[in-house]
Design a protein around this motif. Structure first.
Motif, mmCIF file in Angstrom:
data_model
loop_
_atom_site.group_PDB
_atom_site.id
_atom_site.type_symbol
_atom_site.label_atom_id
_atom_site.label_comp_id
_atom_site.label_asym_id
_atom_site.label_seq_id
_atom_site.Cartn_x
_atom_site.Cartn_y
_atom_site.Cartn_z
ATOM 1 N N SER A 139 0.833 -1.208 0.000
ATOM 2 C CA SER A 139 0.000 0.000 0.000
ATOM 3 C C SER A 139 0.868 1.258 0.000
ATOM 4 O O SER A 139 2.079 1.192 0.198
ATOM 5 C CB SER A 139 -0.928 0.006 1.220
ATOM 6 N N GLY A 140 0.198 2.407 -0.214
ATOM 7 C CA GLY A 140 0.885 3.696 -0.135
ATOM 8 C C GLY A 140 0.875 4.503 -1.413
ATOM 9 O O GLY A 140 1.309 5.660 -1.418
ATOM 10 N N SER A 141 0.416 3.933 -2.527
ATOM 11 C CA SER A 141 0.402 4.668 -3.787
ATOM 12 C C SER A 141 -0.373 5.975 -3.641
ATOM 13 O O SER A 141 -1.464 6.004 -3.069
ATOM 14 C CB SER A 141 -0.228 3.816 -4.888
ATOM 15 N N GLY A 142 0.212 7.075 -4.132
ATOM 16 C CA GLY A 142 -0.384 8.392 -3.995
ATOM 17 C C GLY A 142 0.142 9.166 -2.803
ATOM 18 O O GLY A 142 -0.177 10.346 -2.637
ATOM 19 N N ASN A 143 0.961 8.499 -1.982
ATOM 20 C CA ASN A 143 1.565 9.140 -0.812
ATOM 21 C C ASN A 143 3.093 9.061 -0.908
ATOM 22 O O ASN A 143 3.634 8.473 -1.839
ATOM 23 C CB ASN A 143 1.080 8.458 0.466
ATOM 24 N N SER A 144 3.773 9.622 0.096
ATOM 25 C CA SER A 144 5.243 9.622 0.073
ATOM 26 C C SER A 144 5.833 8.419 0.806
ATOM 27 O O SER A 144 7.045 8.239 0.785
ATOM 28 C CB SER A 144 5.785 10.916 0.692
ATOM 29 N N THR A 145 4.983 7.600 1.444
ATOM 30 C CA THR A 145 5.453 6.412 2.167
ATOM 31 C C THR A 145 4.815 5.161 1.596
ATOM 32 O O THR A 145 3.583 5.068 1.524
ATOM 33 C CB THR A 145 5.134 6.504 3.669
ATOM 34 N N LEU A 146 5.646 4.203 1.186
ATOM 35 C CA LEU A 146 5.164 2.933 0.662
ATOM 36 C C LEU A 146 5.375 1.850 1.714
ATOM 37 O O LEU A 146 6.404 1.823 2.395
ATOM 38 C CB LEU A 146 5.898 2.562 -0.625
ATOM 39 N N VAL A 147 4.411 0.945 1.826
ATOM 40 C CA VAL A 147 4.456 -0.124 2.818
ATOM 41 C C VAL A 147 4.744 -1.455 2.131
ATOM 42 O O VAL A 147 4.064 -1.826 1.167
ATOM 43 C CB VAL A 147 3.129 -0.220 3.597
ATOM 44 N N PHE A 148 5.762 -2.168 2.632
ATOM 45 C CA PHE A 148 6.133 -3.488 2.144
ATOM 46 C C PHE A 148 5.967 -4.485 3.294
ATOM 47 O O PHE A 148 6.401 -4.218 4.414
ATOM 48 C CB PHE A 148 7.578 -3.504 1.642
ATOM 49 N N ILE A 149 5.341 -5.618 3.014
ATOM 50 C CA ILE A 149 5.090 -6.625 4.037
ATOM 51 C C ILE A 149 6.195 -7.682 4.027
ATOM 52 O O ILE A 149 6.526 -8.235 2.978
ATOM 53 C CB ILE A 149 3.729 -7.303 3.824
ATOM 54 N N TYR A 150 6.737 -7.957 5.202
ATOM 55 C CA TYR A 150 7.748 -9.001 5.371
ATOM 56 C C TYR A 150 7.233 -10.023 6.371
ATOM 57 O O TYR A 150 6.911 -9.684 7.515
ATOM 58 C CB TYR A 150 9.067 -8.406 5.852
ATOM 59 N N THR A 151 7.155 -11.280 5.943
ATOM 60 C CA THR A 151 6.768 -12.375 6.829
ATOM 61 C C THR A 151 7.996 -13.236 7.101
ATOM 62 O O THR A 151 8.624 -13.753 6.172
ATOM 63 C CB THR A 151 5.658 -13.239 6.204
ATOM 64 N N VAL A 152 8.357 -13.354 8.351
ATOM 65 C CA VAL A 152 9.560 -14.099 8.728
ATOM 66 C C VAL A 152 9.390 -15.579 8.366
ATOM 67 O O VAL A 152 8.385 -16.202 8.716
ATOM 68 C CB VAL A 152 9.842 -13.957 10.231
ATOM 69 N N ALA A 153 10.367 -16.114 7.646
ATOM 70 C CA ALA A 153 10.325 -17.513 7.210
ATOM 71 C C ALA A 153 11.395 -18.332 7.930
ATOM 72 O O ALA A 153 12.311 -17.785 8.558
ATOM 73 C CB ALA A 153 10.535 -17.596 5.696
ATOM 74 N N ALA A 154 11.262 -19.634 7.821
ATOM 75 C CA ALA A 154 12.212 -20.547 8.459
ATOM 76 C C ALA A 154 13.634 -20.256 7.996
ATOM 77 O O ALA A 154 13.865 -19.943 6.826
ATOM 78 C CB ALA A 154 11.842 -21.992 8.135
ATOM 79 N N THR A 155 14.582 -20.328 8.892
ATOM 80 C CA THR A 155 16.024 -20.107 8.722
ATOM 81 C C THR A 155 16.396 -18.625 8.643
ATOM 82 O O THR A 155 17.586 -18.310 8.595
ATOM 83 C CB THR A 155 16.604 -20.837 7.484
ATOM 84 N N HIS A 156 15.440 -17.717 8.603
ATOM 85 C CA HIS A 156 15.787 -16.294 8.590
ATOM 86 C C HIS A 156 16.420 -15.901 9.920
ATOM 87 O O HIS A 156 15.952 -16.317 10.995
ATOM 88 C CB HIS A 156 14.550 -15.429 8.332
ATOM 89 N N THR A 157 17.453 -15.088 9.846
ATOM 90 C CA THR A 157 18.109 -14.630 11.067
ATOM 91 C C THR A 157 18.798 -13.294 10.823
ATOM 92 O O THR A 157 19.318 -13.036 9.728
ATOM 93 C CB THR A 157 19.143 -15.669 11.561
ATOM 94 N N SER A 158 18.762 -12.435 11.818
ATOM 95 C CA SER A 158 19.440 -11.145 11.718
ATOM 96 C C SER A 158 19.541 -10.527 13.102
ATOM 97 O O SER A 158 18.568 -10.543 13.868
ATOM 98 C CB SER A 158 18.687 -10.189 10.794
ATOM 99 N N THR A 159 20.707 -9.995 13.428
ATOM 100 C CA THR A 159 20.877 -9.328 14.715
ATOM 101 C C THR A 159 20.437 -7.859 14.646
ATOM 102 O O THR A 159 20.237 -7.219 15.671
ATOM 103 C CB THR A 159 22.339 -9.391 15.160
ATOM 104 N N ASP A 160 20.308 -7.319 13.442
ATOM 105 C CA ASP A 160 19.840 -5.943 13.242
ATOM 106 C C ASP A 160 19.321 -5.847 11.807
ATOM 107 O O ASP A 160 20.078 -5.596 10.879
ATOM 108 C CB ASP A 160 20.972 -4.947 13.482
ATOM 109 N N LEU A 161 18.022 -6.071 11.630
ATOM 110 C CA LEU A 161 17.422 -6.231 10.301
ATOM 111 C C LEU A 161 17.714 -5.043 9.394
ATOM 112 O O LEU A 161 17.560 -3.885 9.787
ATOM 113 C CB LEU A 161 15.913 -6.423 10.439
#
Length: 218
Positions: A139-161
């Motif tokens: 979402s976000g079309s027509g505005n200055s901020t766009l939203v992207f959805i991230y769903t955490v999947a198996a094996t994903h890892t990060s100490t600071d995304l």
């Protein structure tokens, strides 16, 4: 001469001799911008070495209508000139700083310097270890901020995304542009900058299941 911001546009005569209407062709150039197109002043019509006369040889009065008059260019038409290229100003996340596990959903926010229009489903690639995470525009079309959805999947890892690199925003066959049709520059802030996802948020991704390491007795 048109009033188009820091650099004014010079428009040359094109056609209309022997008629009561003269046509001047204006091609928009880089750097020109105005919220309501108009000429610079009432003296903006210049002969430039030419002549404008009637059939009897009388020289035309070149004074234009006052700028805010109904019969001025601005009074007759509402035309906006916008050559400012949309650019990413920062990347953040609407979720609170925390640790997120398998199947968690995060809203990644990409902020532009102006409103943008989106077609298709662009993607943003995240750095999440061996298997990198893919986010999809929602979402976000027509505005200055766009939203992207991230769903955490198996094996994903990060100490600071964070995203993978400055080229991690992909159109995926879609488009991101402003109302004037200027295509957005997709370069993201440097991954180590304050405007990056990691610079704005402290998000840990952990999908490692707890396991029993040993059994003891008291």
């Amino acid at each position: 001469i048109l009033e188009t911001g820091t650099t004014d546009a010079v428009v040359n005569y094109s056609s209309g001799s022997t008629t009561s209407s003269l046509t001047f062709n204006y091609t928009v150039s880089s750097g020109e911008i105005t919220s309501r197109l108009n000429y610079r002043s009432t003296n903006s019509l210049s002969l430039n070495g030419g002549t404008i006369q009637d059939s009897a040889g009388n020289n035309a009065n070149l004074t234009l209508p006052v700028l805010n008059a109904n019969n001025s260019l601005q009074g007759n038409k509402s035309i906006e000139i916008d050559t400012l290229i949309p650019q990413v100003s920062s990347v953040s996340c609407s979720n609170p700083d925390s640790t997120y596990g398998l199947s968690s959903t995060l809203n990644i926010l990409i902020n532009f310097n102006k409103n943008v229009i989106v077609t298709g489903i662009p993607q943003l690639f995240l750095e999440t270890g061996v298997n990198d995470g893919t986010t999809t525009y929602t979402s976000g079309s027509g505005n200055s901020t766009l939203v992207f959805i991230y769903t955490v999947a198996a094996t994903h890892t990060s100490t600071d995304l964070n995203y993978q690199n400055t080229n991690s925003l992909n159109l995926n066959g879609g488009t991101i542009s402003d109302n004037a049709g200027n295509s957005a520059t997709l370069t993201l802030p440097a991954t180590g900058s304050a405007n990056s996802l990691a610079g704005n948020k402290s998000i840990v991704i952990d999908t490692t299941s707890p396991v029993i390491s040993y059994v003891d007795t008291t």
